[in-house]
Each structure stands twice: as C-alpha cells, then as structure tokens.
Design a protein around this motif. Structure first.
Motif: not given
Length: 164
Positions: A79-95
């Motif tokens: 779950i932590l890995k999935e949350a980190k991946d989701a966070k990274d994806q959201i940040l990259s999309e926001a950038k």
C-alpha cells in the motif's frame, strides 16, 4: 524370654482378626478405593492430554499469528509503495500541466505584445501620415517662390510639431 516369643493362641487370634478385617476391607473398601484411584489417574491423564492439546493449539495459533502479521506487513508495504507511486504520478502530471500552462501563458503574452506593437506602429504611422498631410497642406498654402524660404518654413513647422 517370654516377652520376645508370642503365645501361640494370641498369634492365631491376631491372624484370624487380620484375615477377617482383610476380607471385609476387600469386599467393601478395596473396590471403591481402587475405582477412585483409577478415576483420579484417568482425570490426571486427561488433564495432561488436554494441556498438550492446548499447547499444540497455542503453537499453531502463534504460527498463524506470525503468518498473518507477515501478510499484514507485506500488505502495508504494498500500500505504501502504491501510494508513493500515485504521489509521484500526480506530481509529474501536475508539473507537466504547469509547464503547458506556462507555455500557453508565455505564448499569449508574446501574441499580446506583438498585437500591441502592431497597434503602436499603426498609431505612429497614422500620426506621421497626419503630420505629413498637415505639413504638406501648410506648405502648399504658403506659396513661396524662394526655395530657402520654403526650407526655413518646413524647419519651423517641424519644430512646432510635438510627438506624443
């Protein structure tokens, strides 16, 4: 020495009383005593067996607990890995979105600047055209035969013109 040797009659009477007490005890007391001892032995062995079963169940429960704990830890890590991946994806999309917006804003700014520049140039051309017409009109009104006088008059008019 009579004290050390028992009398023969006393011996037989004591033996007869012992046999009678033995038979009475055997008939009435021996079986209940043995059955009570047997019951106690059975209850003790049952308690020992029950304790062994409980011990085995506790060991099994401990193993299951450790297995469940290991699964929970693995699930938590997942779950932590999935949350980190989701966070990274959201940040990259926001950038990426921010970069697109910035490029769009810059492009619109360049377009606005070009439009204002063209408007300013058009305004300057219109003013220059008006000034040329005014100067030509004034030059034509004043018909001077002398070329030096005409140049002097043009210079005078040029000095009077105020550029905005």
């Amino acid at each position: 020495m009579d004290l050390l040797q028992p009398a023969l009659g006393l011996f037989f009477i004591s033996l007869l009383i012992f046999i009678i007490v033995f038979l009475i005890l055997k008939k009435f007391a021996w079986k209940p005593i043995l059955s009570t001892l047997k019951e106690r032995e059975t209850s003790i062995s049952d308690a020992i067996a029950s304790a062994e079963r409980v011990k085995e169940e506790m060991a099994q429960m401990k193993a299951e607990h450790e297995h469940v704990l290991a699964e929970a830890k693995a699930e938590r890590s997942k779950i932590l890995k999935e949350a980190k991946d989701a966070k990274d994806q959201i940040l990259s999309e926001a950038k990426a979105q921010a970069q697109l917006e910035a490029k769009k804003i810059i492009s619109e700014a360049y377009t606005a600047i070009d439009n204002q520049k063209m408007a300013a140039l058009t305004d300057v051309k219109n003013q220059v055209g008006k000034l040329v017409i005014e100067v030509a009109e004034k030059v034509l009104r004043k018909e001077l035969s002398d070329k030096t006088a005409q140049e002097g008059y043009i210079k005078e008019l040029a000095g009077e013109i105020k550029l905005n």
